[in-house]
Design a protein around this motif. Structure first.
Motif, PDB file in Angstrom:
ATOM      1  N   MET A   1       0.783  -1.213   0.048  1.00 40.18           N
ATOM      2  CA  MET A   1       0.068   0.093   0.166  1.00 40.18           C
ATOM      3  C   MET A   1       1.013   1.317  -0.021  1.00 40.18           C
ATOM      4  SD  MET A   1      -3.170  -1.257   2.403  1.00 40.18           S
ATOM      5  CE  MET A   1      -4.267   0.234   1.862  1.00 40.18           C
ATOM      6  N   LYS A   2       0.429   2.278  -0.459  1.00 42.16           N
ATOM      7  CA  LYS A   2       0.991   3.518  -0.460  1.00 42.16           C
ATOM      8  C   LYS A   2       0.390   4.716   0.190  1.00 42.16           C
ATOM      9  CE  LYS A   2       2.755   2.424  -5.148  1.00 42.16           C
ATOM     10  NZ  LYS A   2       2.784   3.083  -6.541  1.00 42.16           N
ATOM     11  N   ALA A   3       0.936   5.636   0.740  1.00 44.59           N
ATOM     12  CA  ALA A   3       0.533   6.880   1.564  1.00 44.59           C
ATOM     13  C   ALA A   3       1.132   7.885   0.322  1.00 44.59           C
ATOM     14  CB  ALA A   3       1.283   7.171   2.635  1.00 44.59           C
ATOM     15  N   GLN A   4       0.108   8.542  -0.437  1.00 45.08           N
ATOM     16  CA  GLN A   4       0.815   9.586  -1.574  1.00 45.08           C
ATOM     17  C   GLN A   4      -0.138  10.844  -1.490  1.00 45.08           C
ATOM     18  OE1 GLN A   4       0.135   7.339  -4.929  1.00 45.08           O
ATOM     19  NE2 GLN A   4      -1.716   7.919  -5.648  1.00 45.08           N
ATOM     20  N   LEU A   5       0.358  11.751  -1.868  1.00 45.25           N
ATOM     21  CA  LEU A   5       0.053  13.369  -1.994  1.00 45.25           C
ATOM     22  C   LEU A   5      -0.878  12.983  -3.278  1.00 45.25           C
ATOM     23  CD1 LEU A   5       2.681  15.419  -1.171  1.00 45.25           C
ATOM     24  CD2 LEU A   5       0.553  14.865   0.232  1.00 45.25           C
ATOM     25  N   ALA A   6      -1.898  14.091  -3.623  1.00 42.58           N
ATOM     26  CA  ALA A   6      -2.648  14.382  -4.952  1.00 42.58           C
ATOM     27  C   ALA A   6      -1.779  14.439  -6.042  1.00 42.58           C
ATOM     28  CB  ALA A   6      -3.531  15.425  -4.553  1.00 42.58           C
ATOM     29  N   ASP A   7      -0.752  14.953  -5.950  1.00 42.65           N
ATOM     30  CA  ASP A   7       0.292  15.230  -6.979  1.00 42.65           C
ATOM     31  C   ASP A   7       0.997  13.642  -7.530  1.00 42.65           C
ATOM     32  OD1 ASP A   7       2.337  14.748  -5.417  1.00 42.65           O
ATOM     33  OD2 ASP A   7       3.147  16.907  -5.779  1.00 42.65           O
ATOM     34  N   GLY A   8       0.520  12.545  -6.888  1.00 41.09           N
ATOM     35  CA  GLY A   8       1.211  11.207  -6.963  1.00 41.09           C
ATOM     36  C   GLY A   8       2.477  11.044  -6.167  1.00 41.09           C
ATOM     37  N   THR A   9       2.886  12.163  -5.443  1.00 45.52           N
ATOM     38  CA  THR A   9       4.321  11.926  -4.532  1.00 45.52           C
ATOM     39  C   THR A   9       4.023  10.873  -3.508  1.00 45.52           C
ATOM     40  OG1 THR A   9       4.692  14.172  -5.039  1.00 45.52           O
ATOM     41  CG2 THR A   9       6.058  13.085  -3.101  1.00 45.52           C
ATOM     42  N   VAL A  10       4.881   9.799  -3.369  1.00 46.35           N
ATOM     43  CA  VAL A  10       4.729   8.787  -2.508  1.00 46.35           C
ATOM     44  C   VAL A  10       5.338   9.090  -1.309  1.00 46.35           C
ATOM     45  CG1 VAL A  10       5.109   6.152  -2.127  1.00 46.35           C
ATOM     46  CG2 VAL A  10       4.306   6.891  -4.247  1.00 46.35           C
TER      47      VAL A  10
END
Length: 97
Positions: A1-10
Motif C-alpha cells: 500500500m502507498k501513502a501519497q499526495l494528490a500529485d502522486g508523490t509517494v
C-alpha cells in the motif's frame, strides 16, 4: 500500500501485511516512510489509550501525519502489536493499494 499526495508523490510504501490499522487509520512501519517528507511539529496531543503523539508536516502541509514514539504498554495489548513510531496520515495524503 502507498501513502501519497494528490500529485502522486509517494510518502510511504509497504505491503499491507506490514501495516497496522488502528481506529480506521493505516499506520506504516517507520522504515517504509521515505526520507525528506516529514518534519516534526510542536502540536501537542496525548491519546487517552495510546499515549503521547508526535505530529508531522508532510511536504509543508501542517500536521498531516502522526505517530506514537512510546505508546502506553496497555495499547500494545489493545492493538495486538507494537506500533511504536509507525506513521499514519490525514487529509491530503491518501492511502491506496
Amino acid at each position: 500500500m502507498k501513502a501519497q499526495l494528490a500529485d502522486g508523490t509517494v510518502i510511504a510504501e509497504a505491503p499491507e501485511s506490514e501495516l497496522i490499522k488502528i481506529e480506521g487509520n493505516w499506520y506504516f512501519p517507520p522504515a517504509s516512510v521515505k526520507e525528506g517528507h516529514l518534519e516534526k511539529t510542536p502540536t501537542p496531543y496525548t491519546c487517552p489509550w495510546k499515549g503521547e503523539c508526535q505530529y508531522f508536516s508532510v511536504d509543508g502541509l501542517q500536521d498531516r501525519a502522526w505517530s506514537y514514539p512510546t505508546p502506553y504498554p496497555t495499547a500494545f495489548d489493545r492493538v495486538g502489536k507494537d506500533f511504536s513510531n509507525y506513521v499514519a496520515f490525514w487529509k491530503e495524503v491518501s492511502v491506496v493499494e
